[in-house]
Write an enzyme that holds these catalytic residues in place. Structure first.
Site, mmCIF file in Angstrom:
data_model
loop_
_atom_site.group_PDB
_atom_site.id
_atom_site.type_symbol
_atom_site.label_atom_id
_atom_site.label_comp_id
_atom_site.label_asym_id
_atom_site.label_seq_id
_atom_site.Cartn_x
_atom_site.Cartn_y
_atom_site.Cartn_z
ATOM 1 N N ASP A 24 5.238 1.497 13.122
ATOM 2 C CA ASP A 24 4.719 0.128 13.251
ATOM 3 C C ASP A 24 5.697 -0.874 13.850
ATOM 4 O O ASP A 24 5.286 -1.835 14.469
ATOM 5 C CB ASP A 24 4.227 -0.453 11.902
ATOM 6 C CG ASP A 24 3.144 0.408 11.290
ATOM 7 O OD1 ASP A 24 2.365 0.995 12.057
ATOM 8 O OD2 ASP A 24 3.083 0.485 10.067
ATOM 9 N N ASP A 81 0.800 -1.220 0.000
ATOM 10 C CA ASP A 81 0.000 0.000 0.000
ATOM 11 C C ASP A 81 0.838 1.277 0.000
ATOM 12 O O ASP A 81 0.352 2.323 -0.398
ATOM 13 C CB ASP A 81 -1.001 0.003 1.162
ATOM 14 C CG ASP A 81 -0.362 -0.263 2.515
ATOM 15 O OD1 ASP A 81 0.856 -0.514 2.585
ATOM 16 O OD2 ASP A 81 -1.105 -0.218 3.515
#
Ligand code: NAG
Ligand code: NAG
Ligand code: NAG
Ligand code: NAG
Ligand code: NAG
Ligand code: NAG
Length: 846
Positions: A466, A58
């Site tokens: 993340d 993405d």
């Protein structure tokens, strides 16, 4: 019908170099993290050429699978002007001519991405691409990006492609191998689902559009357009599955599914003449608490519910879906988000009558895991512990699941963090015990926020969204663990103490339940102590640590600038604007620097107070302040209007000639011992690129090349290596970390260092009111896309996955009760703790 033509037919990989500076050849490699590090929405095998497969991401482009299980990136040429190529919303590999590959690219459909999307066309399996620009945007990092594929090549007539657009733009068709596209009329619904219609940013309120296009290859014959086509659309209020029997001219709804649940995937089982469909009540990739799996019998025209689980076992929707083309009736489907206790995958060998699972409960909390876990290629990946000692291995956001059409033993699936799979899948049906291995070698998908190459100790430290951050001692080897202890869902800032360089500070971007976000290490990042002077629930931004390491200055746009000495509670620095760029002097412990707007600031009292120094020309925003590692007061400041240098603590500045704008800056090793250190800059010097100067800004060489564009310049960070001349690290927003070393001779200087006439002096008295120029708005819009892209990429997944172990409030869809549960029992706002069964209560939307 509206037709338009290809706007640019340039081979994208032959992009011209920037002309403002000469260039030097560099070799570029990824710093190996090894496990992906971000969401992999889908993996697509070609049905005609053995071993040919691609993965899309993405925020980090697309990859091609190699025979040895490694992956090769395909879109590294994407530069600042083409940063949205890294958002890949769909891919199609041609079943007739496997040399052809198509990628639908574009990052956002709202204002964060000003550019329209494009279909990237390759006739050499991704070595080169030609873009066909679309008349609308494409959202590779938008909600619902795991649905699909939205792009498909007609298996009987491969000049024909269909593409399902977002934003209500409907279905589009090309009859000339993707070069030109026209809108298909007649599709009854174009996919009007909005994840959150009230979102004024346009991100969650965009209409999600067409979710997939699947040709029924068996309905046609070679050389003629395939008559039967299935299309799924994102809507949860009316029929969302349609079929055409006349090659896309007319469409009718397929009956028999629950239209509250959106069709994520439609996968043809040609030998069964059936279409399998996975559905979820959420659009993904993070949500969904209900869903079903259906099987449409094409011959009979009947829909059958073949959902693998029911009742209280069903607390998720379905995403990844695949059939074994060699074994008709063998189908696998993934729980899209089974946040607790772990993701799950289901397999049938009898067309959906009976299913087996990747894990089952033995007796709580013991799970029968029908696999052996192998994270040897990325040992930091897992397992992640949760409060009740159940570990998470299988993953979440599982929208991409594929069995190799030529090898029933070979399977791969994408998660929010990596690709898992293996080569012994048939053992599922015999021993019911397969090898589950992280197979993302070569995929480097992290969003890098901070890089530090210290003068002593490890080569590099990284701060990533993340995945927290890593100490990199061997750049060719995946690190074994993230920073410990881990309280953050990402690291946004790093700095070292100039006179005590093993002392390093980090700042994380955890949420309110994650506790302290500032931590200090005295051993180059191997061990960390949380800074108990830092407030709970405050996160993000950048940090600077004083020369001897006793004082931490912390700047964020949300919480202003704060300072703390000896780990005492942080106090607000009222003389600096929120979000100011900050730096510590590397020699004098009490000296700090800052820049904001067009103003430079100096503190000589350990960051307690800052006094205004000279202004920075007509700048309206400061990106970075750096300080010479050995000379107090020798500072460089990058702004939206150039690069500025002061050798007197900011009393006055020179604007560096030829630099129109600059972002991240860093010193590296000097060319000759004792000389002025090399300075690296991401800058616009006759064009946006990555540059080095060995003579303090007189001559510049461009160090990146046409094959290494690094995406969005404003989103990236750069770090010179103070121990290796020429070495530079580039941290990208979606393609991990690169390191570059000189590979060719530097070009001869074109200006002599004594020609001071090339630098114009800027005085502090500027009466010009700064107005917003075009370059200014470019900066701010790219700044917003960078931060938002990273935060939307997969941070929600990690926080959801880790929240239970650390917080008092459980995040949405997390566990909040059940026998043996010791984690949080209350939910964050908007969610209510609801009993599913005696062993499991979950935070569901209120
Ligand atoms: C679809 O599922 C929802 C949730 O279980 C249920 O309330 C609804 O009745 C179902 N609709 C149909 C048409 O079966
Ligand atoms: C459809 O989605 C909207 C937006 O997420 C949601 O508010 C609504 O409850 C959903 N409707 C059904 C029938 O599930
Ligand atoms: C589809 O339906 C037909 C007619 O009822 C039946 O003969 C066939 O076996 C079905 N196919 C599958 C895959 O169930
Ligand atoms: C699967 O095999 C591994 C390795 O032999 C073993 O440790 C594990 O217990 C097995 N799992 C099950 C459920 O039998
Ligand atoms: C680092 O060293 C200082 C001084 O010895 C000490 O006060 C501090 O606790 C140490 N910090 C860590 C993280 O070990
Ligand atoms: C810069 O400031 C430091 C700290 O006050 C001082 O020691 C130094 O002399 C100053 N340098 C110049 C060139 O003004």
């Amino acid at each position: 019908m509206r037709w338009f033509t290809v706007l640019s037919a340039l081979a994208a990989s032959s992009a011209p170099l920037v002309h403002g500076a000469s260039s030097q050849a560099y070799t570029w490699k990824n710093v190996k993290i090894g496990g992906g590090g971000g969401f992999v929405p889908n993996i697509v095998f070609n049905p005609s050429q053995k071993g040919l497969a691609y993965a899309r991401t993405d925020i980090g482009g697309a990859y091609k699978l190699n025979a040895d299980d490694t992956w090769t990136p395909l879109l590294d040429f994407a530069d600042n002007a083409r940063w949205n190529y890294w958002g890949v919303d769909a891919l199609a590999t041609d079943p007739v001519d496997p040399t052809r590959l198509y990628l639908a690219t574009g990052m956002y459909t709202n204002s964060w991405d000003p550019n329209n999307g494009q279909i990237l066309i390759s006739t050499d399996q991704g070595k080169t691409f030609t873009p066909s620009v679309l008349p609308f945007k494409v959202g590779g990092n938008m909600p619902g990006r795991g649905m699909g594929e939205r792009l498909a090549v007609d298996p009987n007539s491969n000049n024909i492609l269909f593409f399902g657009a977002r934003s209500g733009n409907g279905l589009w068709k090309s009859t000339n191998f993707g070069q030109t596209w026209a809108k298909v009329s007649g599709l009854p619904n174009v996919g009007t689902y909005q994840a959150d219609p009230t979102d004024t940013s346009g991100y969650n309120s965009d209409k999600m559009g067409v979710s997939f296009v699947t040709f029924d290859s068996t309905s046609g014959s070679s050389g003629k357009a395939t008559p039967r086509i299935f299309v799924g659309v994102a809507t949860n209020t009316s029929s969302n599955l349609f079929m055409s029997n006349d090659a896309g001219s007319t469409w009718s709804a397929l009956p028999g599914t629950n239209s509250s649940w959106m069709a994520h995937k439609g996968v043809l089982s040609p030998a069964e003449k059936a279409l399998y469909i996975s559905t979820s009540d959420g659009s993904g990739p993070y949500d969904g608490v209900l869903g079903a799996v259906y099987k449409y019998n094409i011959t009979a025209g009947t829909m059958q519910d073949v959902t693998p689980v029911s009742g209280s076992d069903l607390y998720f929707g379905f995403g990844g879906l695949t059939v074994d083309l060699q074994k008709p009736g063998t189908v696998m489907v993934a729980a899209l988000n089974c946040w607790w206790p772990d993701g799950n995958v289901f397999r049938t060998t009898d067309g959906g009558s009976t299913w087996t699972r990747l894990w089952d409960w033995a007796s709580y909390p013991t799970m029968n895991r029908y696999y052996t876990y192998d994270d040897s290629l990325a040992p930091w990946l897992g397992p992640e512990g949760t409060a009740d000692s159940i570990v998470t291995q299988i993953g979440w956001m599982m929208e991409g699941l594929s069995i190799d059409p030529f090898d029933s033993n070979h399977w791969l699936y994408g998660t929010g963090a990596t690709i898992y799979g293996g080569h012994d899948l048939l053992k599922w049906d015999t021993a019911h015990n397969v090898t589950l291995k992280s197979l993302a070698d070569g995929i480097e998908e992290t969003s890098v926020q901070a890089l530090l190459s210290p003068p002593v100790g490890p080569t590099l430290l990284s701060g990533l969204l993340d995945e927290e951050g890593f100490v990199h001692t061997d750049l060719t080897k995946a690190p074994s663990a993230e920073f410990q202890p881990s309280t953050a869902t990402g690291i946004t800032g790093l700095d070292y103490a100039g006179q005590n360089p093993k002392t390093i500070v980090r700042v994380g971007n955890g949420d309110a339940t994650d506790g302290k976000q500032i931590a200090i290490s005295n051993d180059s990042g191997n061990t960390w102590a949380l800074d108990y002077g830092s407030p709970d629930g405050v996160s993000g931004g950048k940090v600077a640590i004083s020369a001897t390491g006793d004082t931490v200055l912390w700047s964020s746009s949300a919480n202003g600038v704060q300072v703390s000495q000896y780990t005492n509670p942080f106090s607000v620095v009222s003389s600096l604007p929120a979000g100011a760029a900050i730096a510590s002097d590397k020699v004098v412990n009490t000296v700090f620097y800052a820049g904001s707007g067009n103003q430079f600031y100096l503190s000589t009292d350990g960051g307690k107070t800052f006094a205004k120094q000279a202004t920075l020309g007509t700048s309206s925003s400061v990106s970075t302040v750096i300080v010479h590692p050995a000379i107090t007061g020798d500072v460089w400041v990058s702004t939206d209007k150039g690069l500025f240098h002061s050798t007197n603590n900011g009393t006055s500045f020179s604007a560096v000639s030829g630099v129109a704008q600059a972002w991240s800056l860093s010193f590296g090793a000097p060319k000759s011992t004792g000389g002025y250190p090399a300075l690296f800059a991401i800058a616009d010097i006759g064009g946006v690129g990555y540059f080095r100067t060995d003579d303090a800004g007189t001559n510049w060489v461009q160090v990146n090349d046409a094959a290494h564009g690094f995406g969005s310049a404003s989103a990236n960070v750069i770090a010179g290596d103070p121990r290796i001349y020429g070495r530079v690290y580039v941290g990208t927003n979606g393609r991990g970390i690169f390191y570059g070393d000189t590979a060719g001779a530097a070009p001869p200087p074109t200006s002599s260092a004594s020609s001071v006439s090339s630098t114009s002096s800027v005085h502090s008295s500027t009466s010009t009111t700064s107005s917003v120029h075009s370059s200014t708005s470019t900066t701010s819009s790219s700044a917003s896309h960078s931060s938002s892209s990273s935060s939307h990429s997969s941070s929600a997944s990690s926080s959801s996955a880790s929240a239970s172990s650390t917080g008092t409030l459980q995040t949405g869809y997390g566990q909040c009760g059940g026998i043996g549960w010791t984690g949080p029992t209350a939910c964050v706002a908007g969610f209510t703790c609801t009993v599913s069964n005696p062993y499991y209560s979950q935070c569901v939307p209120s």
